[in-house]
Motif scaffolding. Sequence first.
Motif, PDB file in Angstrom:
ATOM      1  N   THR A   1      -4.466   8.938  -9.887  1.00 63.29           N
ATOM      2  CA  THR A   1      -3.730   8.064  -8.974  1.00 63.29           C
ATOM      3  C   THR A   1      -4.635   7.735  -7.792  1.00 63.29           C
ATOM      4  O   THR A   1      -5.440   8.555  -7.367  1.00 63.29           O
TER       5      THR A   1
ATOM      6  N   THR B   1       0.813  -1.216   0.000  1.00 64.94           N
ATOM      7  CA  THR B   1       0.000   0.000   0.000  1.00 64.94           C
ATOM      8  C   THR B   1       0.848   1.268   0.000  1.00 64.94           C
ATOM      9  O   THR B   1       0.303   2.359   0.086  1.00 64.94           O
ATOM     10  N   ASP B   2       2.164   1.135  -0.104  1.00 64.15           N
ATOM     11  CA  ASP B   2       3.006   2.328  -0.050  1.00 64.15           C
ATOM     12  C   ASP B   2       3.328   2.915  -1.433  1.00 64.15           C
ATOM     13  O   ASP B   2       4.056   3.885  -1.539  1.00 64.15           O
TER      14      ASP B   2
ATOM     15  N   GLU C   1       4.801   9.039  -3.017  1.00 61.05           N
ATOM     16  CA  GLU C   1       3.514   8.781  -2.380  1.00 61.05           C
ATOM     17  C   GLU C   1       2.556   9.957  -2.501  1.00 61.05           C
ATOM     18  O   GLU C   1       1.347   9.776  -2.493  1.00 61.05           O
TER      19      GLU C   1
ATOM     20  N   LEU D   1       1.540   4.392  -5.152  1.00 58.26           N
ATOM     21  CA  LEU D   1       0.295   4.827  -5.762  1.00 58.26           C
ATOM     22  C   LEU D   1      -0.104   3.901  -6.907  1.00 58.26           C
ATOM     23  O   LEU D   1       0.744   3.408  -7.644  1.00 58.26           O
TER      24      LEU D   1
ATOM     25  N   THR E   1      -4.492   5.999  -3.887  1.00 61.51           N
ATOM     26  CA  THR E   1      -3.690   5.496  -2.775  1.00 61.51           C
ATOM     27  C   THR E   1      -4.402   4.256  -2.237  1.00 61.51           C
ATOM     28  O   THR E   1      -5.462   4.370  -1.618  1.00 61.51           O
TER      29      THR E   1
END
Length: 188
Positions: free
Chosen positions: A104, A62-63, A140, A65, A106
């Motif tokens: 993008t 999850t780090d 990020e 994009l 996250t």
Amino acid sequence: MQRGFKVLFISGALFLSSIIVFFTWGMSFSSMFVQNNTSLSTNQITLDPLAAYNSSILINSTDKLLTITIDSTDNNQMVLNEFVIGPNGKIVSNSTFQKTYFSTITPNLTGRYDISVSNMDQNNKASFFLFFGNLPFLKENGEIDLSSFGGLVLGVVLFIAGIVSFIIGIILYLKDRNKEKYHGYIPR
């Protein structure tokens, strides 16, 4: 050895160095790209009227994009719709657009992310390019990480230095050749 030859030799070394740097950077950049996108989805797609294209990728971190880029190749700008569903079944992104779309996301969860792109036109086919995955050069916060392009910049600088030294080498070679040709004699 004439100084023109020496400078030409240096320019050849600079050209060779730039090629090596370009090759090395390209290999490391492409491996970084592939490592960050084990299930990368890039396609050129043609959709019939009111049809949809579905694809999915597996996100294991999850780090980074998640990037969506859709670029229509049609001149008449078809209306397209995209939506992304996360691993928990909730819609993460939903947009209607024409021509080009960039977004993008996250990711909050690891797992499978599904994308669906629909042609909203009732009469015409839509053609577009789709990229769905992680871009390794995005930070990020969505900004471009310029350090990823250090090898490219170094290669360009070496290449330009090679061109400049090549030109200087030719000039020096011609000057030195003329000195030897007219040594002690001044033409009138």
